[in-house]
Motif scaffolding. Sequence first.
Motif, PDB file in Angstrom:
ATOM      1  N   ILE A 192       0.849  -1.193   0.000  1.00  0.00           N
ATOM      2  CA  ILE A 192       0.000   0.000   0.000  1.00  0.00           C
ATOM      3  C   ILE A 192       0.882   1.238   0.000  1.00  0.00           C
ATOM      4  O   ILE A 192       1.865   1.316   0.755  1.00  0.00           O
ATOM      5  CB  ILE A 192      -0.933   0.011   1.220  1.00  0.00           C
ATOM      6  CG1 ILE A 192      -1.821  -1.235   1.231  1.00  0.00           C
ATOM      7  CG2 ILE A 192      -1.815   1.255   1.229  1.00  0.00           C
ATOM      8  CD1 ILE A 192      -2.701  -1.352   2.456  1.00  0.00           C
ATOM      9  N   SER A 193       0.540   2.218  -0.812  1.00  0.00           N
ATOM     10  CA  SER A 193       1.299   3.466  -0.854  1.00  0.00           C
ATOM     11  C   SER A 193       1.082   4.258   0.428  1.00  0.00           C
ATOM     12  O   SER A 193       0.140   4.001   1.189  1.00  0.00           O
ATOM     13  CB  SER A 193       0.862   4.305  -2.056  1.00  0.00           C
ATOM     14  OG  SER A 193      -0.502   4.674  -1.936  1.00  0.00           O
ATOM     15  N   THR A 194       1.955   5.233   0.673  1.00  0.00           N
ATOM     16  CA  THR A 194       1.838   6.043   1.896  1.00  0.00           C
ATOM     17  C   THR A 194       0.506   6.786   1.974  1.00  0.00           C
ATOM     18  O   THR A 194      -0.152   6.751   3.019  1.00  0.00           O
ATOM     19  CB  THR A 194       3.007   7.039   1.980  1.00  0.00           C
ATOM     20  OG1 THR A 194       4.239   6.300   2.044  1.00  0.00           O
ATOM     21  CG2 THR A 194       2.890   7.911   3.213  1.00  0.00           C
ATOM     22  N   PRO A 195       0.055   7.457   0.898  1.00  0.00           N
ATOM     23  CA  PRO A 195      -1.280   8.082   0.976  1.00  0.00           C
ATOM     24  C   PRO A 195      -2.386   7.065   1.226  1.00  0.00           C
ATOM     25  O   PRO A 195      -3.354   7.354   1.945  1.00  0.00           O
ATOM     26  CB  PRO A 195      -1.438   8.757  -0.395  1.00  0.00           C
ATOM     27  CG  PRO A 195      -0.044   8.972  -0.881  1.00  0.00           C
ATOM     28  CD  PRO A 195       0.730   7.800  -0.372  1.00  0.00           C
ATOM     29  N   GLY A 196      -2.244   5.885   0.656  1.00  0.00           N
ATOM     30  CA  GLY A 196      -3.246   4.849   0.878  1.00  0.00           C
ATOM     31  C   GLY A 196      -3.264   4.385   2.329  1.00  0.00           C
ATOM     32  O   GLY A 196      -4.337   4.136   2.900  1.00  0.00           O
ATOM     33  N   ARG A 197      -2.082   4.283   2.945  1.00  0.00           N
ATOM     34  CA  ARG A 197      -2.021   3.893   4.361  1.00  0.00           C
ATOM     35  C   ARG A 197      -2.690   4.942   5.247  1.00  0.00           C
ATOM     36  O   ARG A 197      -3.476   4.605   6.146  1.00  0.00           O
ATOM     37  CB  ARG A 197      -0.560   3.707   4.782  1.00  0.00           C
ATOM     38  CG  ARG A 197       0.140   2.538   4.128  1.00  0.00           C
ATOM     39  CD  ARG A 197       1.595   2.478   4.567  1.00  0.00           C
ATOM     40  NE  ARG A 197       2.297   1.351   3.949  1.00  0.00           N
ATOM     41  CZ  ARG A 197       3.587   1.065   4.142  1.00  0.00           C
ATOM     42  NH1 ARG A 197       4.303   1.844   4.958  1.00  0.00           N
ATOM     43  NH2 ARG A 197       4.141   0.039   3.546  1.00  0.00           N
ATOM     44  N   VAL A 198      -2.365   6.201   4.976  1.00  0.00           N
ATOM     45  CA  VAL A 198      -2.966   7.271   5.769  1.00  0.00           C
ATOM     46  C   VAL A 198      -4.485   7.275   5.596  1.00  0.00           C
ATOM     47  O   VAL A 198      -5.237   7.408   6.573  1.00  0.00           O
ATOM     48  CB  VAL A 198      -2.366   8.635   5.361  1.00  0.00           C
ATOM     49  CG1 VAL A 198      -3.091   9.764   6.090  1.00  0.00           C
ATOM     50  CG2 VAL A 198      -0.878   8.672   5.677  1.00  0.00           C
ATOM     51  N   ALA A 199      -4.952   7.111   4.354  1.00  0.00           N
ATOM     52  CA  ALA A 199      -6.393   7.111   4.102  1.00  0.00           C
ATOM     53  C   ALA A 199      -7.066   5.921   4.775  1.00  0.00           C
ATOM     54  O   ALA A 199      -8.169   6.045   5.341  1.00  0.00           O
ATOM     55  CB  ALA A 199      -6.650   7.087   2.600  1.00  0.00           C
ATOM     56  N   LEU A 200      -6.410   4.763   4.736  1.00  0.00           N
ATOM     57  CA  LEU A 200      -6.981   3.565   5.358  1.00  0.00           C
ATOM     58  C   LEU A 200      -7.130   3.742   6.861  1.00  0.00           C
ATOM     59  O   LEU A 200      -8.199   3.475   7.427  1.00  0.00           O
ATOM     60  CB  LEU A 200      -6.089   2.351   5.049  1.00  0.00           C
ATOM     61  CG  LEU A 200      -6.471   1.029   5.735  1.00  0.00           C
ATOM     62  CD1 LEU A 200      -7.831   0.567   5.257  1.00  0.00           C
ATOM     63  CD2 LEU A 200      -5.414  -0.040   5.472  1.00  0.00           C
ATOM     64  N   VAL A 201      -6.067   4.193   7.522  1.00  0.00           N
ATOM     65  CA  VAL A 201      -6.115   4.369   8.976  1.00  0.00           C
ATOM     66  C   VAL A 201      -7.071   5.500   9.349  1.00  0.00           C
ATOM     67  O   VAL A 201      -7.808   5.406  10.340  1.00  0.00           O
ATOM     68  CB  VAL A 201      -4.708   4.637   9.536  1.00  0.00           C
ATOM     69  CG1 VAL A 201      -4.759   4.845  11.046  1.00  0.00           C
ATOM     70  CG2 VAL A 201      -3.780   3.465   9.211  1.00  0.00           C
ATOM     71  N   ALA A 202      -7.090   6.566   8.563  1.00  0.00           N
ATOM     72  CA  ALA A 202      -8.006   7.673   8.844  1.00  0.00           C
ATOM     73  C   ALA A 202      -9.460   7.223   8.723  1.00  0.00           C
ATOM     74  O   ALA A 202     -10.307   7.599   9.543  1.00  0.00           O
ATOM     75  CB  ALA A 202      -7.728   8.833   7.894  1.00  0.00           C
ATOM     76  N   GLY A 203      -9.756   6.417   7.715  1.00  0.00           N
ATOM     77  CA  GLY A 203     -11.123   5.908   7.569  1.00  0.00           C
ATOM     78  C   GLY A 203     -11.534   5.022   8.724  1.00  0.00           C
ATOM     79  O   GLY A 203     -12.645   5.136   9.260  1.00  0.00           O
TER      80      GLY A 203
END
Length: 332
Positions: A91-102
Amino acid sequence: MGARQDRFDEWVEAGLLETSTADALRAYEAGHGRDAVAPVLREGAASTEPEAERADRGPVRGLVGEILGYLGAVLAITAISFIVSQTWPSISTPGRVALVAGLTAIVAVAGVVGTRSPQDPAQRLASVLLFSTVVCFGWLAWVSVDAAGLRDEVAGLWTFVAAGAVACIIYVWRRRALAELALLAATVGIAATTIEILNATDGMIPGLVIGAVGAAWLGLGVARIVTPSHPALVAGGLVLLFAVNTITSTDGTRGLALSVGVLLAIAMLTLAVMRRELLVLMIPGGIGLLSMMPQLIEHYVGGAVATWTAVLATGVALIVVAVRMLRGPRPD
């Protein structure tokens, strides 16, 4: 009048009225000539029986809902842990942040919605969800600062700062035990990571700093500034004794640290005995005494047989004190 008599007796038997109250009501109604009161009350009672049944079912439904919520949370956490472990590297860094934020948003909204129910099971479930919200915010902070390339100690500090800020907001909003414990854990984490950043991990400094946090929390619990006070007393006492125990690893101060730890444990037990509202100090005091007393005796006495003989003597002394405290006055 006979109907009223039977009805009043029934209420007395059901524990709804005292006998004296029933007699007073009976005399009052007889004096005012209200013979139709009992049938009217009977009809009213009959009409409210379905409402009573619904009220009885309410707590049961709430408890079932709480259990289902916990089971759902366990299943969700297990599934998320597996999925993340399998896919996280790709998972890309923006994807990780979006996943955890969601995930954080979902848990936070669920916790806030749970607080709106007046039922105790819903309030407990909401406390667990809000505690999980603190953890998720810490995870989100870690993912965010880790992407910036900060070293682990600094990333850890920002993680605990973010978690502590959210825990503080939740605690101010809802003074519940889990929010209080989350705030304490974040505070200890901030202190520990700050020590690492300052490279002050040698000697007594870590133990003294963490011990100061535990002592402050314990004092706030005693003063009832941090409420509920019982979790503050137990958690603060355990943090304090844990910090003292970390100092014992230093050979030069081992004996002194163990002596201080044992004295602190005895002080907690003494306060628990002397002040009823501090009774829960028995927990950290007892754990501290059991863990440090054998080490202290071994340090000064030496030898396995001599050490455990001294431990035996200490245990017997505590039993004697307990028996004397629990022995009631003798009958005349």
